[in-house]
Design a protein around this motif. Sequence first.
Motif, mmCIF file in Angstrom:
data_model
loop_
_atom_site.group_PDB
_atom_site.id
_atom_site.type_symbol
_atom_site.label_atom_id
_atom_site.label_comp_id
_atom_site.label_asym_id
_atom_site.label_seq_id
_atom_site.Cartn_x
_atom_site.Cartn_y
_atom_site.Cartn_z
ATOM 1 N N GLU A 112 0.058 18.854 8.760
ATOM 2 C CA GLU A 112 0.828 17.613 8.829
ATOM 3 C C GLU A 112 -0.023 16.425 9.265
ATOM 4 N N GLY A 113 -1.295 16.633 9.549
ATOM 5 C CA GLY A 113 -2.143 15.571 10.062
ATOM 6 C C GLY A 113 -2.175 15.616 11.583
ATOM 7 N N ARG A 145 0.855 -1.187 0.000
ATOM 8 C CA ARG A 145 0.000 0.000 0.000
ATOM 9 C C ARG A 145 0.888 1.233 0.000
ATOM 10 N N SER A 146 0.552 2.180 -0.878
ATOM 11 C CA SER A 146 1.356 3.409 -0.934
ATOM 12 C C SER A 146 0.969 4.323 0.212
ATOM 13 N N SER A 147 1.963 4.950 0.803
ATOM 14 C CA SER A 147 1.696 5.887 1.911
ATOM 15 C C SER A 147 1.321 7.244 1.329
ATOM 16 N N PRO A 148 0.441 7.977 2.009
ATOM 17 C CA PRO A 148 0.033 9.286 1.482
ATOM 18 C C PRO A 148 1.203 10.254 1.438
ATOM 19 N N ALA A 149 1.219 11.063 0.374
ATOM 20 C CA ALA A 149 2.297 12.054 0.237
ATOM 21 C C ALA A 149 2.132 13.132 1.287
ATOM 22 N N GLY A 150 3.268 13.620 1.809
ATOM 23 C CA GLY A 150 3.220 14.713 2.775
ATOM 24 C C GLY A 150 2.887 16.017 2.087
ATOM 25 N N PRO A 151 2.575 17.035 2.855
ATOM 26 C CA PRO A 151 2.204 18.330 2.259
ATOM 27 C C PRO A 151 3.399 18.990 1.584
ATOM 28 N N VAL A 187 -1.275 23.662 -0.887
ATOM 29 C CA VAL A 187 -2.301 22.648 -0.620
ATOM 30 C C VAL A 187 -3.572 22.965 -1.402
ATOM 31 N N LEU A 188 -3.999 24.219 -1.371
ATOM 32 C CA LEU A 188 -5.224 24.602 -2.079
ATOM 33 C C LEU A 188 -5.038 24.519 -3.591
#
Length: 314
Positions: free
Chosen positions: A253-254, A123-129, A160-161
Amino acid sequence: MGDSVSGAPGAPGSSEEPRANEGSRAAEAVRPGHRRRRRRGPAIAVSLALVVCLLVTAGVVVLVGRVSSALNDWEAPIAEATPEVGTIETPPHDQLTGPPAQSGVTAREGDAPAEADAGADERSSPAGPQRPSDEWLDEVSENTGVPRRALEGYASAQLVLDADQSSCQLSWPTLAGIGYVESRHGTYAGGELGPDGNTTVDVIGIPLDGTNNTQAIPDTDNGELDGDTEWDRAIGPMQFIPSTWARWGESLEGGTPDPHNIDDAALTAARYLCGNGRDLTSANDWESAILEYNRSSAYVSDVLAYAHAYADAA
C-alpha cells in the motif's frame, strides 16, 4: 556403592566375613566344661535373605497395583477437532518434477481506476494495488484451506507482479507453499492474521547463532525488527532475516514496509524470488529461487509439494 561403609570388610553385606583369631579357637577346643559356641553367621545370612525376599515381593505387589491402576485410568488421546491451519494433502514428492502452472487470480473490480481526461493543471493520482475479488477469495480459500487473509496477500502479490514484472510469471501457490512451511500462514506463534494483514502475535525465529543447523548471523538491525541485539532472527509470516528485509522490503500500500504484515511480506517474497530475471515456470529457475530463500533440498521439496497441492485444489 562408592564409598559406602557397607562395602568394608566385615560389614553387613560384604563378601568377606570377619575372621576370629586362630589361636583362641584352639584354646576353646581343649578347655573342659565349655561347649563350642555355635556360629551365628549362616543363620543371620538366611534371615537377611528371607527379609530381602519379603521386601522385594511386597515391592512387586505394590508396583503391579500401581501399574494396574494407571492402566485402568488411561484413556486414548482425543484427536483435535479441527485440522492444522492450512493443512492439505500433498502429492508424493518423487512425482513432482517442476513447479505448478501459473494460477489465475480474479482481480477485484475498481481497484485500478480508468484513466480520465486531465486538465492542463491536473495530476493523476497513482492507482492503488489490485487485490483479488471477494468471490475468488471465498472459493479458493475454502477449496485449499489457506486462510482467507493470507490468500489475499499471496494473490495480491501475484497481481502486482503480473502487472509490472510479468516475465517472472510468479504464481500465488508458490508464495502459499512458502508461507505454510515457514509459519503456517502466520499462525505458528499461536496468533493469526488480522483484518489489516498484521500477525496478532509476531512470528520470530530462533537466534541465528550457528547452533541448531543455522548460519551464524550477528545482529544487523540493532534489534529493531527482531528484538535481538546480539543475533539476527527470521521475522514475520514469510520469515525474512533483517538484512534481507532491509534490501528487498516493499509495502503493498506504500509507506514503510512491515515484515509482520502478510501483504508486505508476500510482495517482498515475490520480488525476491523474481530477482535475477528468473522465470518461475522454469524448473531450474524455480528451484534456484527457492534455494536462495532457504538453502535446503528438503525445504525445496516441501514448498514444491504444497505449491502443487494448492494449485490443484484451487
